[in-house]
Structures are given as C-alpha cells and as structure tokens.
Scaffold this motif. Sequence first.
Motif, short mmCIF file in Angstrom:
data_model
loop_
_atom_site.label_atom_id
_atom_site.label_comp_id
_atom_site.label_asym_id
_atom_site.label_seq_id
_atom_site.Cartn_x
_atom_site.Cartn_y
_atom_site.Cartn_z
N PRO A 89 0.83 -1.20 0.00
CA PRO A 89 0.00 0.00 0.00
C PRO A 89 0.87 1.26 0.00
CG PRO A 89 0.19 -0.82 2.23
CD PRO A 89 1.04 -1.74 1.35
N GLN A 116 0.83 5.47 0.58
CA GLN A 116 0.08 6.65 1.02
C GLN A 116 1.04 7.81 1.28
OE1 GLN A 116 -3.44 6.71 3.79
NE2 GLN A 116 -1.98 7.73 5.14
N THR A 150 1.06 11.90 2.57
CA THR A 150 0.32 13.02 3.14
C THR A 150 1.18 14.27 3.10
OG1 THR A 150 1.07 12.58 5.41
CG2 THR A 150 -0.96 11.50 4.69
N VAL A 162 -4.03 13.59 3.31
CA VAL A 162 -3.74 12.53 2.34
C VAL A 162 -3.83 13.09 0.92
CG1 VAL A 162 -4.46 10.31 1.40
CG2 VAL A 162 -4.55 10.71 3.88
N GLN A 197 -1.87 11.18 -1.92
CA GLN A 197 -1.68 10.05 -2.83
C GLN A 197 -2.00 8.75 -2.11
OE1 GLN A 197 2.52 11.12 -4.20
NE2 GLN A 197 1.62 10.47 -6.14
N GLN A 198 -2.74 7.86 -2.78
CA GLN A 198 -3.04 6.54 -2.25
C GLN A 198 -3.14 5.56 -3.41
OE1 GLN A 198 -6.60 6.99 0.24
NE2 GLN A 198 -5.40 6.31 1.99
N ARG A 254 -2.07 1.01 -4.52
CA ARG A 254 -1.39 -0.24 -4.22
C ARG A 254 -0.49 -0.59 -5.40
NH1 ARG A 254 -2.46 -3.25 0.10
NH2 ARG A 254 -4.20 -2.58 1.43
N SER A 314 8.24 3.68 6.47
CA SER A 314 7.76 5.05 6.30
C SER A 314 8.92 6.00 6.09
CB SER A 314 6.92 5.49 7.51
OG SER A 314 7.71 5.44 8.69
#
Length: 377
Positions: free
Chosen positions: A240, A242, A244, A249, A251-252, A254, A369
């Motif tokens: 996934p 993501q 921010t 948020v 961009q999201q 898979r 992250s």
Amino acid sequence: MMIVVSLRRHLLITIALVAWQSPLAWSATGPDALVLSQQAVGERYHTLLILEQRVDALEVIDLSAHFEDDFSRPLELVARHGFDELAELAVSLPSQQLPASELTITPLLGSAHVAAATNYADHQEETASDEVFLFPKFGAATAGQATVATGAGILLDYEIEICAIFDRAVASMADFEAALKGFYLCSDFTDRAALLRLMNATDLASGAGFTDAKSGEGRFAVADRLVVPRDWRSFLDRVPLQLTLNGEVRQQARGADMILKLDQIVELALAAGESDRWRYRGEPVTLLDNGEIAAGQTVLTGTPGGVLMQIPSAGYLLLKFLKWLFTLAWLDLSLQEYLVDEFVADSEAEGVFLRPGDVVDMEAGELGSLSVTVSAE
C-alpha cells in the motif's frame, strides 16, 4: 533449551500473524519476506534482520555478527544463505533493540537510477500522458531527517514510489528472473518549472526535461529498510502507498495499480540499451551503462495520481495566449516560454507547490515510512 527456542518461535509467529506492523511476515512454510537494514559499526556497515517494529525502536538481529564475512551486501547474504536459514536464525540468535535513526540502506544505493514515468492510470490522466516511459535520474539517496530544498523559480512537487534493486547485473530477462529482488520505499521530488521549460510538449514520452527536473540533492529520499520477498509479484501487488502533505492525504494506491510491472519496466529499460537520447545539464546521458542494470542500481516504478502539478485549463491557456499576443510579448518570447513564465509566476503567487516548512510523510506497509521536510534553498 530446545523447548525455549520452540516457544520463542511460536510466540514470534503469533506476533507476526496478529500484528500487521511486524516487518517479518510469516506463512505456514516460513517467512514470506525478509526485512533487512544496515547499521554503521565503526568503518563498516552491518546487515540487520528486522523482526518487529515497535513504537520507539526496532527489534533486530545482527546478521553480520553471525556471518563474519557478510558485512555490506544484504542481497548477496540472502542469496548465499537463503530464506530458510535466515528464518531459523530469527528464532535462535539473540536480538537487540535499536532506534530507527541508526538504521539505513543508503550505502547500498548508487547515484544513477532508472525511473518509470506515468505508470499509474490516475497519474496518466492528471498529466495527459497516454503511455509509460523511462528516464535516467541522478542523485545520492538521503535518509534520516531528510530535507529537500525549494526556492524562487522552483515549483517543487512530491512523488511516492516503490523502488527495486537486484543482487546482480541484469543484462537480459533471464538475468532478471534469476536475480534476487529487494524493494524499498523511495521519493521522487520534482521541479515542475524546470520540467516545463525543458520538456517536449508534443512528445512527453521522449523524457526530455525529466532528468534535470528530478535529479539533484535531496530529491531521492528513501526509507530505512529493504524487503526481500519470496514471491516478488504477489508482494509488489499488495504494497500500500500513502503520501500526506502536512497531514492531509494526497496520494493513495497499491502496487497492483501499476500499469507496467517490474519485469516489464526492466524489459523496456534493456530495450533502450546504451541510447544517449536523454539530456542532463545539457549533455547526452544514457539510461544504462554497458546495456545493463548494474547490481544495486535502483529502478523506480512510478507514482500514483495526486501530485500537485495539474494541467492548466483551456480557459487559462486561452487568456495567456491573448495576453502574449496583445502585449507584444511574442517579440521576445515563444508562446511556450511565455506560458511557462506566467504559470510559474501564478503558481508561486498562489502557493500551489511545496513551500519551506511543509512536511511530506510517506508510508508503504512492510516497506516502512519516510518523512521529508521542505527547506529554503
């Protein structure tokens, strides 16, 4: 002693199954993926196996302390000893806790990269592109308290990406299939002003302008871990993404949303061979040296939609065209030059792009992250 080891193993498997944040993912046949990183120890870097992500630290095993000859190449260590042996070490060797600030993968990464553009459908739509294309990107990876600079005349934009490296040189698809693959979370920051000034407006897929706009200091920040999956295809599909901006948020996606998968990107890169049709700082550059992706050379797989750059509306372009025409600006500037200057000035005035103090946070499941702060140039 064997009972203790067995109990510890069952406990570790239980933790991995019930806590998604545990980096070392297990199945009935052993780990689905090994999560590796490095730590500076004197003048060398030790390879670490990450067992668990905790709030303020990571539980790790120092593999280099066990394999005295394996210090600096995690992929080669996995290729030499295999998943099963390392999985057994995960439950038999003593572990330690380290702060995330001591972990890094930057020593593994070079400064010349292969990047895929518009490899997600929603990003193609927002950029008016109709195909995936490649370009060279240059710049050393940065990590830790990463920063990226902006300044006057720069329209700085973010991109979150999944990156890949290999344990060997890849000169053919047979090499690719045989290669061990490692994945990590990376960023691809872009100066949209430079891109607009240098791009070929009638042939975006030429890649013109992309190398200059995306290369340079701070524009390739990376996370602190390298994930080596048993099955790279299923792993990549489930990652996934993501991003921010200041907590919002933007961009999201898979990995499954990619248009071209990693093998197709590599095939496209190998087809380019040693072509020097790209330019960087006015000089011709190649996508590959010696027609191959070098061991440890990064392949960036593209970013999903949600970037700051948006195609100007037809109404905006018409107004600027009329202004160019009636102010006699055409005596000094071509229409493209004028439109870019106007767009840059308007975007700066409106604060559309990244500004000093902005914080860009990126997350990618097992890939970890990454946080990047925008600074003044």
